[in-house]
Design an enzyme around this catalytic site. Structure first.
Site, PDB file in Angstrom:
ATOM      1  N   TRP A  74       0.845  -0.975  -0.526  1.00 30.20           N
ATOM      2  CA  TRP A  74      -0.112  -0.143   0.002  1.00 30.20           C
ATOM      3  C   TRP A  74       0.960   1.160   0.233  1.00 30.20           C
ATOM      4  O   TRP A  74       0.723   2.022  -0.407  1.00 30.20           O
ATOM      5  CB  TRP A  74      -0.710   0.349   1.271  1.00 30.20           C
ATOM      6  CG  TRP A  74      -1.702   1.430   1.053  1.00 30.20           C
ATOM      7  CD1 TRP A  74      -2.673   0.876   0.573  1.00 30.20           C
ATOM      8  CD2 TRP A  74      -1.361   2.535   1.953  1.00 30.20           C
ATOM      9  NE1 TRP A  74      -2.939   2.320   1.191  1.00 30.20           N
ATOM     10  CE2 TRP A  74      -2.890   3.360   1.627  1.00 30.20           C
ATOM     11  CE3 TRP A  74      -0.686   3.348   2.830  1.00 30.20           C
ATOM     12  CZ2 TRP A  74      -2.493   4.171   2.198  1.00 30.20           C
ATOM     13  CZ3 TRP A  74      -0.271   4.567   3.061  1.00 30.20           C
ATOM     14  CH2 TRP A  74      -2.033   5.220   2.795  1.00 30.20           C
ATOM     15  N   HIS A  75       2.176   1.016   0.096  1.00 32.83           N
ATOM     16  CA  HIS A  75       3.241   2.155   0.852  1.00 32.83           C
ATOM     17  C   HIS A  75       3.721   2.486  -0.151  1.00 32.83           C
ATOM     18  O   HIS A  75       3.942   3.797  -1.058  1.00 32.83           O
ATOM     19  CB  HIS A  75       3.719   1.958   2.143  1.00 32.83           C
ATOM     20  CG  HIS A  75       2.979   2.302   3.590  1.00 32.83           C
ATOM     21  ND1 HIS A  75       2.144   2.121   3.868  1.00 32.83           N
ATOM     22  CD2 HIS A  75       3.040   3.403   4.305  1.00 32.83           C
ATOM     23  CE1 HIS A  75       1.963   1.993   5.636  1.00 32.83           C
ATOM     24  NE2 HIS A  75       2.184   3.567   4.994  1.00 32.83           N
ATOM     25  N   GLY A  76       3.980   1.663  -1.288  1.00 28.86           N
ATOM     26  CA  GLY A  76       4.600   1.902  -2.422  1.00 28.86           C
ATOM     27  C   GLY A  76       4.795   0.302  -3.519  1.00 28.86           C
ATOM     28  O   GLY A  76       5.169  -0.811  -2.581  1.00 28.86           O
TER      29      GLY A  76
END
Length: 464
Positions: A320-322
């Site tokens: 989700w963060h990258g």
């Protein structure tokens, strides 16, 4: 447009508040929608397709929610298709390049790797949409009665681009119960907004110069003290940047009588990694708990299944963060410590609170190193510098940390105090006092001065 831009502070926000206060209550939802679309357009004017995707998301999820609320045949299919629609946009814009690159490397293919710009806020409004669909599907809410209600939920500009990730039932109740605008309410929200602005502009942006310096010099060429100083500075920068944004968003909500969910609860006071992630980015953690972990079975089906469920959650949290292997490693790194805490370590930590604090800080600060460096190949280089190892080609200035340390030691000291949570406790306790308003006003104008002189840095979580 960002909350820390002068145009937002002195033009957009005052105009929004003035019109909001003048309008009768029945028109405020429409005004919020118009203002929020304007806010988003200002931030995405170079990419009109992002506006189209956002508006499509609004209508698709509204009509899917209406279909789910009828509770008829095909409900499961509607839910699955609507979730798939939301996830598909994330896959295309956020993960398609990552997937294609790895397919080329693993399978020897020569597929063209798309270079797409991530639509502003898509990770946040997508997760809010999925939570809405799931809550309607499970009967936890009746869903939006009109497209305008849905528009206010999805588009509300204080939370649109970087959260907090709100839930429809709670936000709708808060909007319906919002009191009439008052000078006292605006002042209360202004104080909260100002505290967040100060955290962003006066702490995050200035402390962040230490990490930026190390990055620009090159990890091979920084001294060991500078490596430690920079890593700690990044941990502070990330906290003050994102917590400051969340506080500014909550403050704007308070100005109009709407309560947005808290997103941080003094996370650096935690005594375990699992506790830290209950107090950091609270709304994201709660989303993964309620919509991934619990539906997978949570901790109800034995320890092996619990560990597997945690693995899935933290793999997805990293992604989700990258879309890169560094974020996958970051998520699995945190999973490892949360898993061993669940297996045996938490009982030991509970017996020695002081060591539990030290353990948590060390693990979390090192996790941010993975988060910050980005390039996996550079992580070992940085770790070597932390422990004094140096390559033969390195050209290290032994006193580099003194240059940065003497410039920022006061800021670092203030940052450490804020990490204890004491300033926030004092703010909550004395926020109604006139002298607190004077202090906040001084912080506001000093932050504005810094923005005028330097233009400020973009919020870090805009990248996610």
């Amino acid at each position: 447009m960002a909350f820390s831009q002068l145009d937002f502070i002195f033009i957009f926000l005052p105009v929004f508040l003035l019109v909001h206060c003048i309008l009768p209550k029945q028109y405020r939802g429409l005004w919020m929608t118009i203002a929020s679309l304007g806010f988003y357009v200002c931030g995405t004017i170079a990419h009109p397709e992002f506006i189209l995707i956002l508006v499509l998301s609004l209508f698709v999820n509204y009509f899917a929610g209406r279909g789910l609320a009828k509770n008829g045949k095909g409900k499961k299919a509607i839910f699955a298709l609507a979730v798939l629609y939301n996830v598909a946009w994330l896959v295309v814009f956020k993960y398609l390049g990552f997937i294609t690159t790895n397919l080329n490397e693993l399978a020897g293919l020569k597929l063209s790797v798309p270079e797409l710009v991530l639509p502003l806020g898509i990770s946040f409004y997508t997760f809010q949409s999925i939570s809405y669909l799931a809550d309607v599907y499970k009967g936890k809410t009746e869903g939006a009665a009109s497209i305008l209600d849905m528009a206010v939920f999805i588009l509300m500009f204080p939370k649109l681009t970087s959260g907090p990730i709100a839930r429809y039932p709670e936000l709708k109740r808060s909007i319906d119960a919002a009191p009439e605008p008052s000078l006292a309410g605006v002042n209360r929200g202004f104080l909260t907004f100002t505290l967040g602005l100060g955290m962003k502009v006066l702490l995050a942006d200035r402390i962040g110069a230490i990490w930026t310096g190390a990055y620009n010099i090159g990890f091979d060429s920084i001294s060991t003290p500078h490596a430690w100083l920079s890593m700690i500075a990044y941990a502070m920068q990330l906290y003050f940047d994102f917590a400051g944004y969340s506080m500014m968003a909550i403050g704007i909500g308070e100005m109009i009588g709407i309560k947005l969910p808290d997103n941080f609860d003094d996370p650096y006071l935690s005594k375990s990694v699992s506790e830290f992630w209950r107090r950091w980015h609270i709304t994201l953690g709660a989303w993964f708990r309620d919509y991934i972990y619990i539906p997978l079975g949570g901790n109800r089906e034995g320890l092996p299944r619990t560990i597997l469920n945690l693995f899935v959650v933290w793999l997805l949290t990293g992604l989700w963060h990258g879309a890169s292997w560094s974020f996958v490693i970051w998520g699995l790194y945190l999973f490892f410590f949360i898993a061993i805490e669940r297996l045996f370590l938490k009982k030991l930590l509970d017996k020695i609170p002081f060591l539990a604090h030290i353990y948590t800080i060390v693990v979390i600060v090192f996790s941010w190193l993975i988060f910050a460096v980005g390039d996996i190949s550079q992580i070992p280089v940085y770790v070597m510098r932390l422990f004094g190892a140096v390559s033969a080609e390195a050209n290290i200035f032994a006193g580099d940390y003194l240059t940065y340390g003497t410039q920022t030691y006061i800021l670092m000291g203030v940052g450490l105090i804020f990490c204890t949570g004491l300033p926030f406790k004092a703010f909550r306790k004395y926020r109604e006092k006139p002298w607190m308003s004077i202090i906040m006003l001084a912080i506001f104008w000093y932050a504005v001065y810094n923005l005028y002189m330097s233009a400020g840095d973009p919020f870090m979580y805009f990248n996610f």
